[in-house]
Design an enzyme around this catalytic site. Structure first.
Site, mmCIF file in Angstrom:
data_model
loop_
_atom_site.group_PDB
_atom_site.id
_atom_site.type_symbol
_atom_site.label_atom_id
_atom_site.label_comp_id
_atom_site.label_asym_id
_atom_site.label_seq_id
_atom_site.Cartn_x
_atom_site.Cartn_y
_atom_site.Cartn_z
ATOM 1 N N LYS A 1 19.304 10.829 86.119
ATOM 2 C CA LYS A 1 18.349 9.935 86.776
ATOM 3 C C LYS A 1 18.983 8.558 86.961
ATOM 4 C CE LYS A 1 15.104 6.948 85.853
ATOM 5 N NZ LYS A 1 15.153 6.125 87.055
ATOM 6 N N GLU B 1 23.697 3.725 74.733
ATOM 7 C CA GLU B 1 24.587 2.574 74.958
ATOM 8 C C GLU B 1 23.697 1.464 75.491
ATOM 9 O OE1 GLU B 1 26.284 -0.112 76.470
ATOM 10 O OE2 GLU B 1 27.275 1.155 77.976
ATOM 11 N N CYS C 1 26.921 -5.049 80.000
ATOM 12 C CA CYS C 1 26.402 -4.957 78.632
ATOM 13 C C CYS C 1 27.364 -5.593 77.627
ATOM 14 C CB CYS C 1 26.113 -3.509 78.265
ATOM 15 S SG CYS C 1 27.462 -2.414 78.704
ATOM 16 N N GLU D 1 19.961 -11.192 75.363
ATOM 17 C CA GLU D 1 20.844 -10.753 76.443
ATOM 18 C C GLU D 1 20.280 -11.291 77.758
ATOM 19 O OE1 GLU D 1 20.917 -6.522 77.514
ATOM 20 O OE2 GLU D 1 23.086 -6.659 77.536
#
Ligand code: NDP
Length: 517
Positions: free
Chosen positions: A220, A294, A328, A425
């Protein structure tokens, strides 16, 4: 052209040409670090979009065929640099996802899963070759759908995508050597949910090892970047991959969760936010499904006083402004030793003035468009919080295109550990600068976040690199470089950055069940 004198001075800024604006129409200059700027007109260098045919409408890719969602629903995918809708894409329902899982199961049981490793390898080599042959098409499409600069999709993403298929093709008939003394069996059907920051690369990280080990997949893609995955479906057809081996269902996050909790799924692999990662972990809890996560990061890029500062500046810029900072493992926190913080910031500001923000399809662009309006709003909100909490804010002077989701490269100095911009983040081109005096203080500060994905160390001392690397709670530690990726090298995190590894033999391990001989 600049005269010889200015060229000599430019050695200090890494010989990078400068365009201060994204539009190509406003004044441009060479940044010289002495407050002066020599006017410099940078000619537009747009990559042609002719190489890609974008269809008006895309279906799901199930059992080797393109099919509409059962209710015919679609959603639009937008070019973030222009805000134009590129195409309508099928919006899968749970019934469509069920069909995809059934197709994957059948292929795992009767076709793909029955092939010997050397035959699987041939298909993967073929996919790698087709990806290379069609690399320009993929690079242009990826830049249009995601906003990333063409020079990154062309020189980083797509070559790495092909490299992953080459690499794992090599393992397909050598599983006995990868796991000596054990028998490696495929897990079965994998549900793979990927994000929007490296759409095609994350597809490759997930599909290549899964297929090499004999699994089949239902993938997906993220809703803002489905097009490169759907073009990959075309590569699967071109390579004559047995139907059902790779299935691609586009649709909302709820379809991702439907796959995660589906009883026909044996393994879940996810890359994305920590919040969704936690939901997925809850979704597979109590089952025997394999899981790799992750997730996010807040990497420290640590610069010691003995580091080669000009080299470090290039690494810092690459660490946080590459892919608009939507990475990331981005080096979003700069930890600078107190004694060198001033010259380092001066050099960094100088270098920032040379970064070109603008059209992702222009070959000169360094920083393209932010992936979506929602992400731009998130970045803006966090930057405002940094200002409100008292950090010093800096952006180079540069015009942004009138349309599209753009954000200037941003630098915050005087950042405290408690500031949101030092903890959360941001996933944008925003660097927070903190300082330290001793190596121990650097370790303490670097590890002081909920994340643990990556880190960078800049020093001339090899012994310090080794000592720091063992103390950093980070899955990847780069020394005197940053953002280096290789299919042979495992990648993954500690703490809230997730668990499991992708890449290398570790990445293969995540897709096999090891049995005794
Ligand atoms: P998400 O984690 O929501 O999206 C990643 C993928 O998960 C997408 O395919 C998404 O689908 C899907 N998804 C969303 N909700 C669910 C769910 N409940 N169950 C299963 N799958 C789901 O990231 P966002 O796009 O919302 O970005 C938010 C923040 O996450 C960013 O600002 C950034 O900080 C971080 N992020 C981190 C990434 C990383 O690589 N570590 C990558 C992307 C984001 P859909 O697109 O349809 O919503």
């Amino acid at each position: 052209m600049p005269d010889v004198t200015s060229e000599t001075k430019l050695q200090r800024t890494g010989e990078r040409a400068v365009q201060r604006t994204g539009s190509g129409s406003s004044p441009s200059s060479w940044g010289l670090g002495d407050g002066q700027a020599i006017p410099w007109e940078y000619a537009p260098a747009p990559e042609s979009r002719e190489i890609v045919t974008i269809k008006e409408r895309y279906g799901l890719f199930i059992n080797g065929r393109e099919v509409d969602a059962v209710d015919g629903a679609t959603f639009g995918t937008v070019n973030p640099a222009t805000e134009e809708t590129l195409a309508q894409v099928a919006k899968a329902t749970p019934a469509d996802a069920d069909k995809a899982v059934r197709a994957a199961r059948k292929a795992q049981r009767y076709s793909w899963g029955q092939l010997p490793g050397r035959e699987r390898a041939k298909y993967l080599f073929r996919i790698a070759r087709i990806l290379q042959e069609r690399s320009r098409e993929f690079a242009v499409l990826e830049s249009m759908d995601s906003g990333k600069p063409i020079k990154e999709s062309r020189d980083v993403d797509v070559p790495l995508v092909a490299a992953h298929f080459w690499y794992y093709a090599g393992w397909a008939d050598k599983l006995d050597y990868a796991f000596p003394g054990r028998v490696a069996r495929p897990l079965g059907v994998a549900a793979q949910i990927i994000p929007w920051n490296f759409p095609l690369l994350m597809l490759a990280w997930k599909i290549a090892p899964a297929l090499a080990a004999g699994n089949t997949v239902v993938l997906k893609p993220a809703s803002t970047t489905p097009l490169s995955a759907l073009l990959f479906a075309d590569v699967c057809r071109q390579a004559d991959l047995p139907p059902g081996t790779v299935n691609i269902v586009t649709g909302p996050g709820s379809i991702g969760m439907h796959l995660v909790t589906h009883p026909g799924i044996d393994k879940v692999a996810f890359t994305g936010s920590t919040d969704v990662g936690k939901k997925i972990a809850r979704g597979v809890a109590g089952t025997d499904k394999g899981l790799t996560l992750e997730l996010g990061g807040k990497a420290a890029n640590i610069v010691f006083e003995d580091a080669a500062l000009d080299q470090a500046v290039e690494g810092i810029v690459n660490g946080i402004y590459f892919n608009q900072g939507e990475v990331c493992c981005a080096g979003s926190r700069l930890l600078a030793q107190e004694s060198i913080v001033e010259p380092l910031i001066e050099k960094l500001k100088d270098r920032l003035s040379t970064i070109r923000v603008g059209d992702p399809l222009d070959k000169n662009t360094d920083v393209g468009a932010i992936n979506s309006k929602a992400q731009l709003e998130k970045i803006t909100e966090l930057v405002e919080s940094g200002k409100a909490e008292g950090a010093d804010f800096y952006q180079p002077a540069c015009d942004l295109p009138e349309r599209g989701y753009f954000f200037r490269p941003t630098l915050f100095t005087n950042v405290a550990q408690s500031h949101r911009i030092a903890q959360e983040e941001i996933f944008g081109p925003v660097l927070s600068v903190l300082t330290f005096r001793t190596p121990d203080e650097a370790v303490e500060k670097a590890n002081n976040t909920p994340y643990g994905l990556s880190a960078g160390i800049w020093t001339e001392k090899g012994s310090r690199i080794l000592s720091m690397a063992t103390k950093m709670k980070a899955g990847v530690v780069w020394a005197n470089t940053f953002n280096q990726f290789d299919p042979t090298s495992p990648f993954g995190g500690y703490k809230e950055s997730g668990y499991g590894r992708e890449g290398g033999m570790h990445g293969l391990h995540a897709y096999v069940r090891l049995e005794d001989r």
